[in-house]
Design an enzyme around this catalytic site. Sequence first.
Site, mmCIF file in Angstrom:
data_model
loop_
_atom_site.group_PDB
_atom_site.id
_atom_site.type_symbol
_atom_site.label_atom_id
_atom_site.label_comp_id
_atom_site.label_asym_id
_atom_site.label_seq_id
_atom_site.Cartn_x
_atom_site.Cartn_y
_atom_site.Cartn_z
ATOM 1 N N ARG A 182 -9.827 -1.993 42.911
ATOM 2 C CA ARG A 182 -8.418 -2.400 42.985
ATOM 3 C C ARG A 182 -7.469 -1.318 42.438
ATOM 4 O O ARG A 182 -6.260 -1.407 42.596
ATOM 5 C CB ARG A 182 -8.175 -3.684 42.180
ATOM 6 C CG ARG A 182 -8.254 -4.990 42.951
ATOM 7 C CD ARG A 182 -7.242 -5.157 44.062
ATOM 8 N NE ARG A 182 -5.833 -5.295 43.693
ATOM 9 C CZ ARG A 182 -5.220 -6.397 43.334
ATOM 10 N NH1 ARG A 182 -5.880 -7.507 43.242
ATOM 11 N NH2 ARG A 182 -3.932 -6.408 43.062
ATOM 12 N N LYS A 183 -8.023 -0.312 41.761
ATOM 13 C CA LYS A 183 -7.167 0.747 41.202
ATOM 14 C C LYS A 183 -7.037 1.890 42.218
ATOM 15 O O LYS A 183 -7.733 1.906 43.235
ATOM 16 C CB LYS A 183 -7.735 1.266 39.882
ATOM 17 C CG LYS A 183 -8.313 0.189 38.982
ATOM 18 C CD LYS A 183 -7.308 -0.853 38.499
ATOM 19 C CE LYS A 183 -8.035 -1.891 37.654
ATOM 20 N NZ LYS A 183 -7.249 -2.954 37.115
#
Length: 382
Positions: A182-183
């Site tokens: 998700r980063k």
Amino acid sequence: MTARYVPIAQPSVGDEEWQAIREPLRSGWLTGGPQVRSFEQAFARRHRVSRAVATTSCTTALHLALAALGIGPGDEVIVPAFTWIATANAVLYCGAKPVFVDVRPDTFNIDTDLIREAMTPRTRAVIPVHLFGLCADVNALRAEVGSSVFVVEDAACASGAALGDVPAGGLGKVACFSFHPRKSITTGEGGMLTTSDGDLADHAERLRNHGATEPKRPHDGEPLPYVMPDFDDLGYNYRMTDVQAAMGIVQLAKLDAFIAERDACAQWYSSHLAELAWLRVPTVPSGFRHAWQAYVTVVEEGAPLIRDELMMRLQQRGVETRPGTHSVPTVSYYRKHLRVDPSRYPVSMSLQERSMAIPLHNRMTSDDYSYVVESILDSIRF
Ligand SMILES: *Cc1c(COP(=O)(O)O)cnc(C)c1O
């Protein structure tokens, strides 16, 4: 109805990462070795710190950072109320007490005006979170807490972000990054601790590997076969693998291009959503370099639709959205075991109910971006 589907986030990995992970597989050196060392050095250079220590996640990096600072039972650590739960959990892992402080409605980051009243003689550290890729105002924070309180950056979302000309990772005593998918850059799971304090980095390295101290080598350099390491501390196994690091090296080289693209897309969103008075777009205060881990809007009070209804309508159109994050004091564990009263953090509570991340990542096409904006505009037309 259209078949278009725009996910909230999607990692940008491809052939270069695939080629890079072949080397550790070929050599057979799979656990931390040459790739981890290269990744650490490159990451430290990019974030202008002297040391970086690769870990299995940002959560474990946070635990290592606090443990290496000697935080333990009886200590208090200030954390923002609006954050991913890992920030506060890391404090509990050390037996210390997380003390929540509310956030600012504009930046989503810790409200430095409220820090002073949360401090006690037991306050040992504060963890400013650079939420969604925007640095917390660490300069204002440091002025509030003074020099005896450690500043530990939760930079999970902030690879490549900066405050003034100082990159995230070098704003406090120690910082922790995440490479979860998700980063903006990913190694599958993975994290990094950064610091310019050599002793602290050495301590974190030992704790990462069970607290092991290297056995002394005789002068001719050959290790003695019968000497085992000693263990000074209760440590952990938080070691990154060389397979992950090989991927991380490639991802890190793409970081600035990823951020530049995300920044352009974020600006495009903000200009195209500006006509909606009820949908607040993210703020970027001057002097801050936003890394755009996520583009988080706020559905204002008095909007034609409440946030949840808007999210449902967007889902029906194939546009994935997510609440920004939690107000951690509302989570059952914290209510039950710490007996925190969530209503003491009204901004965090309201953001938990009103914030909405919309898709922003490096696999989106300009048609995807247009489609997201059109879908938001259309969702209030019927
Ligand atoms: C993602 C995230 C973490 C945890 O990162 P992991 O690498 O998944 O452990 C911690 N803090 C914040 C603010 C995050 O967004």
